[in-house]
Design a protein around this motif. Structure first.
Motif, PDB file in Angstrom:
ATOM      1  N   ARG A   1      12.979  10.785  -5.229  1.00  9.03           N
ATOM      2  CA  ARG A   1      11.631  10.652  -5.780  1.00  9.03           C
ATOM      3  C   ARG A   1      11.082  11.984  -6.255  1.00  9.03           C
ATOM      4  NH1 ARG A   1       7.729   7.379  -2.006  1.00  9.03           N
ATOM      5  NH2 ARG A   1       6.266   8.863  -2.839  1.00  9.03           N
ATOM      6  N   GLU A   2      11.435  13.080  -5.598  1.00  9.32           N
ATOM      7  CA  GLU A   2      10.947  14.395  -6.001  1.00  9.32           C
ATOM      8  C   GLU A   2      11.512  14.807  -7.362  1.00  9.32           C
ATOM      9  OE1 GLU A   2      12.002  17.105  -2.938  1.00  9.32           O
ATOM     10  OE2 GLU A   2      10.427  16.404  -1.584  1.00  9.32           O
ATOM     11  N   ARG A   3      12.697  14.350  -7.693  1.00 11.40           N
ATOM     12  CA  ARG A   3      13.327  14.726  -8.968  1.00 11.40           C
ATOM     13  C   ARG A   3      12.656  14.066 -10.155  1.00 11.40           C
ATOM     14  NH1 ARG A   3      19.806  14.653  -7.746  1.00 11.40           N
ATOM     15  NH2 ARG A   3      19.759  16.239  -6.132  1.00 11.40           N
ATOM     16  N   GLU A   4      12.060  12.935  -9.940  1.00 10.96           N
ATOM     17  CA  GLU A   4      11.453  12.198 -11.064  1.00 10.96           C
ATOM     18  C   GLU A   4      10.118  12.733 -11.454  1.00 10.96           C
ATOM     19  OE1 GLU A   4      11.391   8.093 -10.121  1.00 10.96           O
ATOM     20  OE2 GLU A   4      13.524   7.909 -10.310  1.00 10.96           O
TER      21      GLU A   4
ATOM     22  N   ILE B   1      20.795   6.685  12.212  1.00  3.60           N
ATOM     23  CA  ILE B   1      21.345   7.730  11.344  1.00  3.60           C
ATOM     24  C   ILE B   1      21.243   7.314   9.880  1.00  3.60           C
ATOM     25  CG2 ILE B   1      23.471   8.906  10.676  1.00  3.60           C
ATOM     26  CD1 ILE B   1      24.203   8.881  13.671  1.00  3.60           C
ATOM     27  N   LEU B   2      21.619   6.082   9.569  1.00  8.50           N
ATOM     28  CA  LEU B   2      21.530   5.607   8.190  1.00  8.50           C
ATOM     29  C   LEU B   2      20.087   5.564   7.703  1.00  8.50           C
ATOM     30  CD1 LEU B   2      24.202   2.765   8.182  1.00  8.50           C
ATOM     31  CD2 LEU B   2      24.314   4.967   6.997  1.00  8.50           C
TER      32      LEU B   2
ATOM     33  N   ALA C   1      17.272  10.851   1.480  1.00 11.11           N
ATOM     34  CA  ALA C   1      17.805  10.729   0.123  1.00 11.11           C
ATOM     35  C   ALA C   1      16.767  10.123  -0.805  1.00 11.11           C
ATOM     36  CB  ALA C   1      19.066   9.878   0.135  1.00 11.11           C
ATOM     37  N   PHE C   2      16.045   9.119  -0.318  1.00  9.76           N
ATOM     38  CA  PHE C   2      15.014   8.475  -1.132  1.00  9.76           C
ATOM     39  C   PHE C   2      13.917   9.472  -1.494  1.00  9.76           C
ATOM     40  CE2 PHE C   2      10.992   6.132  -1.417  1.00  9.76           C
ATOM     41  CZ  PHE C   2      11.285   5.326  -2.508  1.00  9.76           C
TER      42      PHE C   2
END
Length: 62
Positions: free
Chosen positions: A59-62, A46-47, A54-55
């Motif tokens: 990365r898509e935001r940058e 799960i983690l 989340a990673f």
């Protein structure tokens, strides 16, 4: 090589998550102590899944 890794993960991960939750639920329903290895496996998968999501989102935001 990365395509094979993604392919294997896409096959194995849902099986482990489903199998782990079913066994975890059976242990709880039958009031059996959940084996530490099972709870560790479920938590790790799960983690890893949510960490990867989340990673990728970060990365898509940058």
């Amino acid at each position: 090589m990365e395509n094979w890794t993604d392919f294997i993960k896409s096959l194995v991960r849902p099986f482990i998550i489903t199998w782990g939750f079913i066994l975890y639920g059976i242990c709880i329903i039958n009031r059996i102590e959940v084996p530490p290895l099972l709870s560790t496996l479920v938590a790790a998968v799960i983690l890893e899944y949510f960490g990867e999501r989340a990673f990728l989102r970060f990365r898509e935001r940058e």
